[in-house]
Write a protein that holds these residues in place. Sequence first.
Motif, PDB file in Angstrom:
ATOM      1  N   UNK A 180      46.289  -1.412 -41.289  1.00  0.00           N
ATOM      2  CA  UNK A 180      45.617  -1.159 -42.570  1.00  0.00           C
ATOM      3  C   UNK A 180      44.221  -1.782 -42.616  1.00  0.00           C
ATOM      4  N   UNK A 181      43.275  -1.011 -43.178  1.00  0.00           N
ATOM      5  CA  UNK A 181      41.891  -1.474 -43.407  1.00  0.00           C
ATOM      6  C   UNK A 181      41.122  -1.766 -42.119  1.00  0.00           C
ATOM      7  N   UNK A 182      41.552  -1.196 -40.996  1.00  0.00           N
ATOM      8  CA  UNK A 182      40.828  -1.429 -39.735  1.00  0.00           C
ATOM      9  C   UNK A 182      40.209  -0.151 -39.168  1.00  0.00           C
ATOM     10  N   UNK A 183      40.020   0.855 -40.020  1.00  0.00           N
ATOM     11  CA  UNK A 183      39.437   2.117 -39.565  1.00  0.00           C
ATOM     12  C   UNK A 183      38.085   1.910 -38.903  1.00  0.00           C
ATOM     13  N   UNK A 184      37.186   1.192 -39.551  1.00  0.00           N
ATOM     14  CA  UNK A 184      35.820   1.056 -39.039  1.00  0.00           C
ATOM     15  C   UNK A 184      35.763   0.194 -37.780  1.00  0.00           C
ATOM     16  N   UNK A 185      36.790  -0.592 -37.564  1.00  0.00           N
ATOM     17  CA  UNK A 185      36.809  -1.406 -36.350  1.00  0.00           C
ATOM     18  C   UNK A 185      37.049  -0.553 -35.110  1.00  0.00           C
ATOM     19  N   UNK A 186      37.859   0.509 -35.271  1.00  0.00           N
ATOM     20  CA  UNK A 186      38.290   1.277 -34.112  1.00  0.00           C
ATOM     21  C   UNK A 186      37.711   2.687 -34.037  1.00  0.00           C
ATOM     22  N   UNK A 187      37.056   3.151 -35.059  1.00  0.00           N
ATOM     23  CA  UNK A 187      36.667   4.565 -35.160  1.00  0.00           C
ATOM     24  C   UNK A 187      35.774   5.063 -34.020  1.00  0.00           C
ATOM     25  N   UNK A 188      34.949   4.181 -33.453  1.00  0.00           N
ATOM     26  CA  UNK A 188      34.045   4.624 -32.387  1.00  0.00           C
ATOM     27  C   UNK A 188      34.803   5.122 -31.160  1.00  0.00           C
ATOM     28  N   UNK A 189      36.064   4.754 -31.054  1.00  0.00           N
ATOM     29  CA  UNK A 189      36.848   5.200 -29.900  1.00  0.00           C
ATOM     30  C   UNK A 189      37.101   6.697 -29.929  1.00  0.00           C
ATOM     31  N   UNK A 190      37.182   7.276 -31.139  1.00  0.00           N
ATOM     32  CA  UNK A 190      37.509   8.710 -31.235  1.00  0.00           C
ATOM     33  C   UNK A 190      36.425   9.554 -31.905  1.00  0.00           C
ATOM     34  N   UNK A 191      35.297   8.941 -32.251  1.00  0.00           N
ATOM     35  CA  UNK A 191      34.258   9.664 -32.990  1.00  0.00           C
ATOM     36  C   UNK A 191      33.805  10.936 -32.290  1.00  0.00           C
ATOM     37  N   UNK A 192      33.473  10.846 -31.017  1.00  0.00           N
ATOM     38  CA  UNK A 192      32.969  12.024 -30.295  1.00  0.00           C
ATOM     39  C   UNK A 192      34.010  13.140 -30.227  1.00  0.00           C
ATOM     40  N   UNK A 193      35.253  12.771 -29.942  1.00  0.00           N
ATOM     41  CA  UNK A 193      36.312  13.778 -29.870  1.00  0.00           C
ATOM     42  C   UNK A 193      36.555  14.418 -31.228  1.00  0.00           C
ATOM     43  N   UNK A 194      36.507  13.608 -32.282  1.00  0.00           N
ATOM     44  CA  UNK A 194      36.733  14.134 -33.630  1.00  0.00           C
ATOM     45  C   UNK A 194      35.621  15.098 -34.028  1.00  0.00           C
ATOM     46  N   UNK A 195      34.385  14.760 -33.700  1.00  0.00           N
ATOM     47  CA  UNK A 195      33.260  15.656 -34.025  1.00  0.00           C
ATOM     48  C   UNK A 195      33.393  16.984 -33.281  1.00  0.00           C
ATOM     49  N   UNK A 196      33.869  16.935 -32.056  1.00  0.00           N
ATOM     50  CA  UNK A 196      34.074  18.174 -31.304  1.00  0.00           C
ATOM     51  C   UNK A 196      35.175  19.012 -31.928  1.00  0.00           C
ATOM     52  N   UNK A 197      36.223  18.353 -32.422  1.00  0.00           N
ATOM     53  CA  UNK A 197      37.306  19.071 -33.101  1.00  0.00           C
ATOM     54  C   UNK A 197      36.791  19.709 -34.393  1.00  0.00           C
ATOM     55  N   UNK A 198      35.933  19.002 -35.114  1.00  0.00           N
ATOM     56  CA  UNK A 198      35.325  19.538 -36.342  1.00  0.00           C
ATOM     57  C   UNK A 198      34.484  20.765 -36.013  1.00  0.00           C
ATOM     58  N   UNK A 199      33.670  20.650 -34.971  1.00  0.00           N
ATOM     59  CA  UNK A 199      32.857  21.779 -34.530  1.00  0.00           C
ATOM     60  C   UNK A 199      33.724  22.983 -34.192  1.00  0.00           C
ATOM     61  N   UNK A 200      34.811  22.746 -33.477  1.00  0.00           N
ATOM     62  CA  UNK A 200      35.706  23.844 -33.082  1.00  0.00           C
ATOM     63  C   UNK A 200      36.312  24.517 -34.305  1.00  0.00           C
ATOM     64  N   UNK A 201      36.756  23.716 -35.265  1.00  0.00           N
ATOM     65  CA  UNK A 201      37.343  24.268 -36.487  1.00  0.00           C
ATOM     66  C   UNK A 201      36.306  25.072 -37.264  1.00  0.00           C
ATOM     67  N   UNK A 202      35.074  24.568 -37.311  1.00  0.00           N
ATOM     68  CA  UNK A 202      33.999  25.259 -38.042  1.00  0.00           C
ATOM     69  C   UNK A 202      33.628  26.575 -37.370  1.00  0.00           C
ATOM     70  N   UNK A 203      33.581  26.582 -36.039  1.00  0.00           N
ATOM     71  CA  UNK A 203      33.228  27.800 -35.309  1.00  0.00           C
ATOM     72  C   UNK A 203      34.323  28.857 -35.456  1.00  0.00           C
ATOM     73  N   UNK A 204      35.574  28.435 -35.377  1.00  0.00           N
ATOM     74  CA  UNK A 204      36.687  29.372 -35.553  1.00  0.00           C
ATOM     75  C   UNK A 204      36.630  29.992 -36.951  1.00  0.00           C
ATOM     76  N   UNK A 205      36.366  29.169 -37.964  1.00  0.00           N
ATOM     77  CA  UNK A 205      36.299  29.666 -39.335  1.00  0.00           C
ATOM     78  C   UNK A 205      35.156  30.661 -39.509  1.00  0.00           C
ATOM     79  N   UNK A 206      33.995  30.352 -38.955  1.00  0.00           N
ATOM     80  CA  UNK A 206      32.857  31.265 -39.087  1.00  0.00           C
ATOM     81  C   UNK A 206      33.130  32.588 -38.381  1.00  0.00           C
ATOM     82  N   UNK A 207      33.647  32.523 -37.180  1.00  0.00           N
ATOM     83  CA  UNK A 207      33.903  33.751 -36.424  1.00  0.00           C
ATOM     84  C   UNK A 207      34.987  34.603 -37.077  1.00  0.00           C
TER      85      UNK A 207
END
Length: 225
Positions: free
Chosen positions: A79-106
């Motif tokens: 609990x309350x440690x999101x900002x401590x660890x978030x950099x570990x998955x930031x790049x992967x999460x942004x890529x997942x967001x991009x993929x979801x956005x591209x699928x929705x647009x197409x």
Amino acid sequence: MDSCDVERLNELLEQDVELREKIKEQVTDLDKKTRNMVGILNKIHSTHPESIPGLLDSVRPMLHSCQITSAAIAALIPPSQFWRWKEMWTNSLRTAIFSAALVEFLATGKLISLPEVCQVLGIEDEWKGRFALPVEDYLHGLISLVNELSRLAVNAVTLGNFEAPIQISIFVKDLFAGFSMLNLKNDTLRRRFDSLKYDLKKIEEVVYDVSLRKLAPPPQGGRQI
């Protein structure tokens, strides 16, 4: 520092190392899924419009499988440690967001909202403080979407799809206008936003060429691009 303190500190360090390894294992899984999605989505640049729905159908199960990974990461973070660890998955999460956005647009020609991305990736509100989708990561994903659409505008013409650049142009102009109204204080995000003008210019050049040659009808409503 007595021996009890040293022992306790070593114990805490070992716990951190163990937790980091568990998180890394899940992030590696997420990264593998996003790479696979991007690899399939990259085929849109050489796929005719009638085959796009089938391509999207092959990506959606991967997107939905990210929900399992999201839940696994959320279960690991204290609990309350999101900002401590978030950099570990930031790049992967942004890529997942991009993929979801591209699928929705197409699929629909529309912009996926932040709550809709959370729903697609299975990110729950109750996880705040442990695992969440920051607004900045959502915006980074949308900027990546525009980068990809500027490529698609060019390649669609090569495939004989002359209406796609016009549709992309309307979508990107609207998105660019929305970004212009945001108060972007993050330097990295601001620089990436500034680069969008080059993507927009690239798309407009394609639209101008298509319109000049009368290769596509004007957008709905008779509006000229």
